[in-house]
Design an enzyme around this catalytic site. Sequence first.
Site, PDB file in Angstrom:
ATOM      1  N   TYR A 165     -45.969 -57.614 -10.675  1.00 41.59           N
ATOM      2  CA  TYR A 165     -46.859 -57.708 -11.821  1.00 41.59           C
ATOM      3  C   TYR A 165     -46.366 -58.714 -12.853  1.00 41.59           C
ATOM      4  CZ  TYR A 165     -49.013 -53.352 -10.181  1.00 41.59           C
ATOM      5  OH  TYR A 165     -49.660 -52.392  -9.448  1.00 41.59           O
ATOM      6  N   ARG A 216     -26.985 -30.977 -34.275  1.00 41.19           N
ATOM      7  CA  ARG A 216     -28.064 -30.594 -33.373  1.00 41.19           C
ATOM      8  C   ARG A 216     -28.217 -29.080 -33.476  1.00 41.19           C
ATOM      9  NH1 ARG A 216     -27.305 -33.261 -27.461  1.00 41.19           N
ATOM     10  NH2 ARG A 216     -26.190 -31.294 -27.237  1.00 41.19           N
ATOM     11  N   LYS A 254     -27.258 -28.039 -15.703  1.00 40.53           N
ATOM     12  CA  LYS A 254     -28.571 -28.188 -16.339  1.00 40.53           C
ATOM     13  C   LYS A 254     -29.312 -29.385 -15.740  1.00 40.53           C
ATOM     14  CE  LYS A 254     -26.726 -31.075 -20.063  1.00 40.53           C
ATOM     15  NZ  LYS A 254     -26.669 -31.315 -21.507  1.00 40.53           N
ATOM     16  N   MET A 262     -44.462 -48.612 -10.024  1.00 38.96           N
ATOM     17  CA  MET A 262     -44.381 -47.159  -9.937  1.00 38.96           C
ATOM     18  C   MET A 262     -43.762 -46.690  -8.617  1.00 38.96           C
ATOM     19  SD  MET A 262     -47.411 -44.313 -10.298  1.00 38.96           S
ATOM     20  CE  MET A 262     -47.790 -44.766 -11.983  1.00 38.96           C
TER      21      MET A 262
END
Length: 386
Positions: free
Chosen positions: A271, A137, A39, A319
């Site tokens: 940053y 779940r 998956k 990013m």
Amino acid sequence: MTETALPRVRAEIDLAALRANVRTLRAHAPTAAFMAVVKADGYGHGMIPCARAALEAGATWVGTATPEEALALRAAGVGGRVMCWLWTPGGPWREAVEADVDVSVSGMWALREVTAAARAAGRTARVQLKADTGLGRNGCMPEDWPELIAAALRAEADGLVKVTGLWSHFACADEPGHPSIKSQLDVFREMLAHAEGEGIRAEVRHIANSPATLTVPEAHFDLVRPGIAMYGVSPSPEIGTPQDFGLRPVMTVAAALASVKHAPADHGVSYGHHYTTPVATTLGLVPAGYGDGIPRHASGSGPVLVGGKWRTAAGRIAMDQFVVDLGGDEPEVGAEAVLFGAGDRGEPTAEDWARAAGTIAYEIVTRIGSRVPRVYVDERHSGSDD
């Protein structure tokens, strides 16, 4: 990784290691069939190449979460038994039935949809009934199980479904000795006994994920479903390292330094200037960031191997890029920066990044994004790999 010029960043996938991991895991559960869970694009490693490699190594089932994943396997020509378990109303039930995919059913709504699909397709659906034994779940609650079993038996009598499996999933198998493990096994056995007492004759009964495959032999039943362990990542540091179980990490992520430059003391980096150079130094630019799946939460702590030395992400991971303080070393622009790999060349591992980011290694490998090309090593099965 090779010494030729690197692309900006790449993920090298060692299929020989994956096949070896499958064989090692099969040895932990020698009496059970093996479902290779692929998956989420094979936990970030590439669903189709990993499925094929696992089948070459002796897996007899392939497991996916979504029906779209299962159908993509069939479209790629992957044969054998394929199972998917995460359905929503209106899903591609008929397509899955026609592709001979085992579909999981956790409640009456799903049974109604799959029987309608089977009737429309004019063929019998392969259905696995999921029990909620305590995870909370997906899965049918014990009090609703008798109704689901009775309805499934009626659908079998009508030729619409064949119940091929009875299954569940652990909540805390990655915590050795957790009391819920025994509790869930007890509930699972009770729910199996009811289903079988009513006349269900499933091909496989299964509950064991990666940690249970490795550490809970009484949970192996007819089939085990390793996921993360197949990719050479430990399900949990508490149960042991990959090496403890004879497993090898399959993914290596590396980049080519995009810049190497001198910077004075007290120079702000990235940053927010959360990092300033303590002394005059050299800075290397790693051209990968959270847009590639590198976790921003590892800003200031994510480890990278450059020039044989561990470096640390200096300041914020952006990013598309982040900076490492090279401590005055001057590697060439384009030199290899290994973010994580198997660890046997001194490089960090996915687990090291997980600790740096405050998460789990599953997330580190799975989140590596689609703009990071996968490069497959040993794509063809060879005798030396047996």
